[in-house]
Enzyme design. Structure first.
Site, short mmCIF file in Angstrom:
data_model
loop_
_atom_site.label_atom_id
_atom_site.label_comp_id
_atom_site.label_asym_id
_atom_site.label_seq_id
_atom_site.Cartn_x
_atom_site.Cartn_y
_atom_site.Cartn_z
N LYS A 83 0.85 -1.20 0.00
CA LYS A 83 0.00 0.00 0.00
C LYS A 83 0.88 1.24 0.00
O LYS A 83 1.83 1.34 0.81
CB LYS A 83 -0.88 0.01 1.26
CG LYS A 83 -2.34 0.28 1.03
CD LYS A 83 -3.06 0.31 2.38
CE LYS A 83 -4.55 0.35 2.20
NZ LYS A 83 -5.27 0.46 3.48
O1 G3P Z 1 -7.79 1.09 5.76
C1 G3P Z 1 -8.21 2.01 4.82
C2 G3P Z 1 -9.51 2.66 5.21
O2 G3P Z 1 -10.56 1.73 5.11
C3 G3P Z 1 -9.52 3.26 6.59
O3 G3P Z 1 -10.63 4.09 6.68
O4 G3P Z 1 -11.69 6.09 7.68
O5 G3P Z 1 -12.03 3.83 8.71
O6 G3P Z 1 -9.81 4.92 8.91
P1 G3P Z 1 -11.06 4.76 8.07
#
Ligand code: G3P
Length: 218
Positions: A83
């Site tokens: 990533k």
């Molecule tokens: O891991 C990538 C993404 O899904 C994280 O999103 O906003 O839940 O931290 P968030």
């Protein structure tokens, strides 16, 4: 639509994988930190538990460091997807790592313009963050619709749209309606997909009526 689980909690991953609903896993530095474990150890364990792509994020911000870390992460297991952030150096590293045979997930995508760049860099996946856009008053699903439309204009684009930062089942349903390739789901959201009160009520009624028959199937 492919379901990835957005966590570095191996116990949760194993439990959900047992349901046959897990096609891959995404992690990020915050999720690794939450696991309290060394990244190499937790990624290796996840890769052994789930045969699909497992995203492991670099933390270097400049090209050379990204390449070193990306090669290290890729070497942990064949199903590692490196990533990288959607930055100038991140996309440069994406192109180079894909050229070396790595799967690359370009993350922290917040605009259609960025998604076009990710496709041009040959990304395996691009991760637009719908929940974080919603959090600031923008409709994250509008971005997904734009990316689906743009990528659909160019059949040669091989980058898969990996909808991320999903907050609830509606995000998943809307992403599926739009034809996004992948959704990465927090375990709580994946579990929430199963639930409906009318299912519970209907099953209880079936079983109550069945009990009255005095029968058992076996
Ligand atoms: O891991 C990538 C993404 O899904 C994280 O999103 O906003 O839940 O931290 P968030």
């Amino acid at each position: 639509m492919k379901f990835f689980v957005d966590t570095a909690d191996v116990a949760e991953i194993r439990a959900l994988a047992a349901l046959g609903m897990v096609d891959g896993v995404t992690t990020n530095p915050s999720l690794i930190a939450k696991s309290g474990r060394k990244i190499a150890d937790v990624i290796a364990e996840i890769c052994a538990a789930v045969p699909g792509p497992v995203s492991a994020e670099v933390t270097a911000t400049e090209f050379d460091g990204m390449m070193k870390e990306g090669r290290y992460l890729k070497a942990i297991a064949p199903n590692v997807a490196v990533k990288v952030p959607l930055t100038v150096d991140g996309l440069r590293a994406c192109k180079a790592l894909v050229g070396e045979g790595a799967m690359v997930n370009v993350t922290l995508c917040f605009s259609a313009a960025q998604a076009i760049l990710a496709a041009k860099a040959g990304a395996t996946f691009v991760s637009p963050f719908v929940g974080r856009l919603d959090d600031v008053g923008q409709d994250g699903m509008v971005l997904i619709a734009e990316i689906v439309e743009i990528y659909g204009n160019y059949p040669a684009i091989g980058t898969e749209i990996l909808v991320a930062s999903i907050r609830h089942p509606i995000h998943l349903v809307e992403a599926a309606k739009l034809g996004a390739h992948v959704a990465t789901l927090p375990p709580s959201v994946l579990r929430a997909l199963f639930n409906h009160p009318l299912t519970d009520k209907g099953l209880a009624a079936f079983l109550a009526d069945w009990a009255k028959t005095g029968q058992s199937i076996l």
